[in-house]
Design an enzyme around this catalytic site. Structure first.
Site, PDB file in Angstrom:
ATOM      1  N   LYS A  40      33.084  18.452  14.897  1.00 24.40           N
ATOM      2  CA  LYS A  40      32.132  17.722  14.041  1.00 24.40           C
ATOM      3  C   LYS A  40      32.756  16.432  13.534  1.00 24.40           C
ATOM      4  CE  LYS A  40      31.777  21.267  11.165  1.00 24.40           C
ATOM      5  NZ  LYS A  40      32.696  22.238  11.814  1.00 24.40           N
TER       6      LYS A  40
ATOM      7  N   ARG B 187      26.034  25.273   4.560  1.00 22.60           N
ATOM      8  CA  ARG B 187      26.758  26.326   5.274  1.00 22.60           C
ATOM      9  C   ARG B 187      26.221  27.706   4.968  1.00 22.60           C
ATOM     10  NH1 ARG B 187      32.028  23.386   5.975  1.00 22.60           N
ATOM     11  NH2 ARG B 187      33.367  24.809   7.102  1.00 22.60           N
TER      12      ARG B 187
ATOM     13  N   ARG C 219      45.652  21.267  15.855  1.00 25.14           N
ATOM     14  CA  ARG C 219      45.121  20.066  15.173  1.00 25.14           C
ATOM     15  C   ARG C 219      46.165  19.540  14.190  1.00 25.14           C
ATOM     16  NH1 ARG C 219      39.579  20.151  11.991  1.00 25.14           N
ATOM     17  NH2 ARG C 219      40.528  21.990  11.051  1.00 25.14           N
TER      18      ARG C 219
ATOM     19  N   ARG D  88      46.729  21.458   8.456  1.00 26.15           N
ATOM     20  CA  ARG D  88      45.978  22.005   7.327  1.00 26.15           C
ATOM     21  C   ARG D  88      46.374  23.466   7.101  1.00 26.15           C
ATOM     22  NH1 ARG D  88      39.710  20.328   8.427  1.00 26.15           N
ATOM     23  NH2 ARG D  88      39.419  22.462   7.698  1.00 26.15           N
TER      24      ARG D  88
ATOM     25  N   ARG E  32      37.719  32.100   8.966  1.00 28.65           N
ATOM     26  CA  ARG E  32      36.706  31.029   9.010  1.00 28.65           C
ATOM     27  C   ARG E  32      35.686  31.298  10.114  1.00 28.65           C
ATOM     28  NH1 ARG E  32      40.570  26.219   9.887  1.00 28.65           N
ATOM     29  NH2 ARG E  32      38.749  24.876   9.943  1.00 28.65           N
TER      30      ARG E  32
END
Ligand code: AP5
Ligand code: MG
Length: 216
Positions: free
Chosen positions: A13, A88, A127, A161, A172
């Protein structure tokens, strides 16, 4: 153009929003980025959000709804916006409907980026994000020019992160299935959902998104 960008953690996203903002002159409103900026600044909101985020849980609805209500008032959003990571949950979607109605605004579309879990785990574990500007990289698929350093003029340090570690990632993904996935039906019933196949090269996925957006 006003749109919601829906998709599981790591679907791309943020990556795709960057291109959409450059091409369509819209503003990306990422609730995750806003919360992380609040944490960095040590605000009360950031402190409240911290434990939920690090565990890969959702921050309580009312905190998020109050936050987005303030964000949507900002004048820089007049050319349009991408809601990345919001709503969400069904209560968040219902609150958004009400907010938009009060402001006399309508959504153009809801993009739903579809990526299988196995690929999401690969994308999230490698990431890296710039501490200064927030740009995201991938160690294999989208590496920075210089290891550990952002390519942008800020030259910020890249970090991982806390919620990109294996435990929080699994949580998640489950939270997405349980609480966010039902929104696809919610927006399909309003004829707003457009599903995008999210596997492949970043540029190819963007072409699929453009095909949908160029209708608006
Ligand atoms: P948030 O920051 O929104 O995280 P998320 O939804 O889990 O999504 P991500 O940012 O992890 O993924 P992305 O889809 O943006 O992927 P990206 O482009 O970076 O939320 C974090 C937390 O904040 C939540 O867990 C919650 O606690 C809280 N929160 C936020 N909003 C909330 C709300 N509304 N209600 C309650 N709580 C809320 O890409 C991922 C990686 O893949 C990158 O490394 C990228 O380079 C790579 N990549 C991208 N595309 C490709 C491709 N095509 N091929 C290969 N690699 C690719
Ligand atoms: Mg993101």
């Amino acid at each position: 153009m006003k749109l919601i960008f829906l998709g599981p953690p790591g679907a791309g996203k943020g990556t795709q929003s960057e291109r959409m903002c450059a091409d369509y002159g819209v503003v990306q409103l990422s609730t995750g980025d806003i919360l992380r900026a609040n944490r960095k600044a040590g605000t009360e909101l950031g402190q409240k959000a911290q434990k939920f985020m690090d565990a890969g849980e959702l921050v309580p609805d009312q905190i998020i709804i109050d936050m987005i209500k303030e964000e949507l008032k900002k004048p820089e959003l007049s050319k349009g916006y991408i809601l990345d990571g919001f709503p969400r949950t069904v209560p968040q979607a219902q609150a958004l409907d009400k907010l938009l109605e009060d402001m006399g605004q309508k959504l153009d579309t809801v993009l739903v980026l579809e990526v299988p879990n196995e690929e999401l785990v690969k994308r999230l574990t490698a990431r890296r994000v710039c501490r200064v500007c927030g740009k995201s990289y991938h160690l294999i698929f989208k590496p920075p020019l210089k290891e550990g350093i952002c390519d942008q003029p800020c030259g910020g340090e890249l970090y991982q992160r806390d919620d990109d570690k294996e435990g929080p990632i699994m949580n998640r993904l489950k939270v997405y299935e349980d609480q966010t996935f039902p929104l696809i039906d919610y927006y399909s019933s309003k004829n707003l959902a457009n599903k995008i196949h999210g596997l492949g090269e970043i540029g190819d996925i963007y072409s699929r998104i453009k095909t949908v957006l160029d209708k608006f």
